[in-house]
Design a protein around this motif. Structure first.
Motif: not given
Length: 573
Positions: A2-7, A26-28
């Motif tokens: 997905p194109g969202d922002c995740s760290i 951990p999820v990312v």
């Protein structure tokens, strides 16, 4: 992906390159490992895949890798361009200044026997801390950067098959990573201060913003409320006043030790599971301090944004404050044009009931030579390169920066004129200032103060002689300061001319060893390597190191060239 922002992870290091705080998501990270596995299966013969580091390093591994990069690149941020000290595979080898802010490190895993590239890391320096944010990107992007680090040519050539600019344009998560870094930097330094919004009786002041909005002032801003089925019950007036003031009641503190509890609390609320939702410390603090009541629940047909946890109730108003900075370099020479640019920001406070959309008209964008625009996340950004458009935004509570801009300035600087310096002898110089203040400016614009400083960083001043036509003069050991307009005596309704002829006498020059600029650059890594390494580790960037080196070692230039930056810098207004 997905194109969202995740760290994926974040680290905060002190000036000793020790990790003082870190957080992993951990999820990312699970999404990253799945992407790496899929990429490896689809490109078994790709030799670059082995340069991608597929897991988050430990704190000690990250600290060692960051320290190694700082030594390799010459400073915390690095060279930014390819120099003689650059090595293949390093950030500076890419030959792009953005690599001073978006960096990569090589994690040394002894059990694997090789270095592994971890990129991109958003680097933000705030106070004594370096903040590193690792956003989630696709493995193919890391591979593309690895190829750039090994390319024989350099720069962002238009004809190049791959370049860093086009790569970053495909990564909106970089922007989110920097927003997280700046938010954390404000918290660790205690600099959680809202942008200033002041109430003025004069809505139009004639700056660049007025040329973009057609001198509309505040009255031209329209608010279009979204349709609602039925109004919710209003809370008490006292409660409304308290909620409206929440954003301004955030505790402000100065220098302090790192508050890890405050960081953990902010991260868990602002970016749960590594996805940034609302990075406003004011909102997070308000929610934690006040919680929610049944009166705070919005109508079911309204989708309440994360940046507005409470709905405002009370007298409605819109406030805008414009902060503009004019950057000017004036040479007083026909063959060298003056350099003028303007940068600014529009601060807003919107005390509006329910969840309205606000329309902010912008005109003349094509003729105003706008070079850069950035907006608050609450704004719907219109199409670029359109001369007339309306910016739509759903404002949060409290003060916020609606828009930042940079442009070529068509309005002349508020101070015009020239400064001449002629060396009468080796230790005495004659100078002349002739300035015009507020030429072309009209009320209500006011010049509240104006100071002129003549710095002489490599000469010690014994005395000066001269009387200005207006203002007062004082001197320090290495500078002369001319206060033309002092605070409380503003200039608003007319332009004036100010002159200041005089002489300045210096202490006899003690000759020091001559060092060319080339040898200074080479000295970063070659001369006195032990001392240089220790000094460089304490520098924020290469420029500071060079300036300190030159200030100590460079003699003044010949008397025929007193304007040379190697001896006498400039006059600063």
């Amino acid at each position: 992906m997905p194109g969202d922002c995740s760290i994926r992870a974040l680290w905060i290091l002190n000036n000793l390159d020790a990790v003082v705080f870190s957080r992993r998501f951990p999820v990312v990270e699970k999404r990253w490992r799945a992407a790496c596995q899929s990429e490896n299966e689809s490109s078994d013969d790709d030799p670059v895949k082995y340069t991608v580091f597929s897991s988050v390093p430990s704190d000690s591994e990250l600290a060692a890798a960051f320290s190694e990069r700082k030594t390799r690149e010459g400073s915390v941020r690095g060279f930014g361009i390819r120099v003689s000290q650059s090595r293949e595979g390093s950030d500076s080898w890419v030959d792009d200044p953005i690599t001073r802010h978006i960096v990569g490190v090589y994690i040394n895993k002894e059990e694997e026997g090789e270095n592994n590239l971890m990129w991109p890391l958003a680097l933000h320096i705030k106070g004594p801390y370096c903040i590193l944010i690792l956003p989630l990107v696709e493995p193919r992007h890391v591979k593309a950067y690895a190829r750039l680090c090994k390319r024989s040519d350099c720069g962002n050539a238009v004809t190049a098959h791959e370049n860093l600019s086009s790569l970053l344009l495909d990564l909106p998560s970089i922007t989110g990573a920097f927003m997280v870094a700046h938010a954390l930097g404000d918290i660790v330094t205690g600099d959680v201060v809202e942008p200033e919004v002041v109430v003025s009786q004069s809505p139009s002041v004639g700056g660049l913003l007025d040329s973009l909005t057609g001198s509309i002032g505040i009255s031209g801003i329209s608010s279009r409320a979204k349709p609602v089925a039925a109004p919710v019950a209003s809370s008490t007036p006292a409660g409304a006043a308290a909620i409206g003031a929440l954003a301004s009641d955030v505790p402000k503190s100065g220098s302090r030790l790192l508050d890890k509890d405050a960081l953990r609390s902010f991260i868990s609320s602002a970016m749960p599971f590594g996805t940034p939702l609302d990075l406003s410390y004011s909102n997070i603090f308000s929610v934690r301090a006040n919680g929610f009541s049944s009166l705070d629940i919005p109508p079911q047909d309204l989708k309440q944004p994360a940046w507005k946890p409470y709905l405002y109730k009370g007298k409605q108003r819109l406030l805008f404050t414009i902060h503009e900075t004019l950057h000017a370099a004036m040479y007083d020479r026909d063959e060298i044009p003056d350099s003028l640019s303007v940068s600014g920001q529009i601060n807003c406070r919107a005390e509006l009931e329910r969840l309205p959309d606000v329309s902010f008209p912008l005109t003349g964008l094509s003729t105003s030579k706008i070079e850069a625009l950035s907006f608050h996340p609450c704004a719907q950004v219109p199409e670029q390169n359109v001369d007339k458009q309306a910016l739509m935004f759903s404002p949060p509570l409290g003060n916020f920066v609606l828009m930042r801009y940079q442009a070529t300035c068509r309005l002349g600087p508020p101070v015009k004129g020239f400064y001449q310096l002629s060396m009468v002898s080796e230790d005495e110089g004659a100078f002349l200032f002739k300035l015009h203040l507020m030429e072309g400016y009209k009320s209500p614009l006011t010049m509240e103060f104006c100071n002129v400083t003549m710095p002489f960083p490599r000469r010690r001043i014994l005395s000066f002689d001269g009387t200005p036509s207006i203002g007062t003069v004082s001197n320090a050991e290495h500078s002369v300061e001319w206060k033309i307009i002092t605070s409380g005596r503003g200039l608003s309704w007319k332009s004036i001319e100010a002159t200041f002829p005089g002489t300045v006498r210096f202490a006899p020059w003690q000759m020091q060893r001559s060092t060319s600029f080339r040898s200074v650059c080479e000295g970063i890594t070659d001369d006195d390597s032990d001392n240089e390494t220790e000094n460089t580790n304490n520098m924020a960037n290469t420029e500071e190191f060079l300036m300190e080196k030159m200030s100590k070692d460079l003699p003044p230039v010949d008397l025929e060239e007193p304007f040379s930056w190697l001896a006498y810098n400039y006059a600063k207004v």
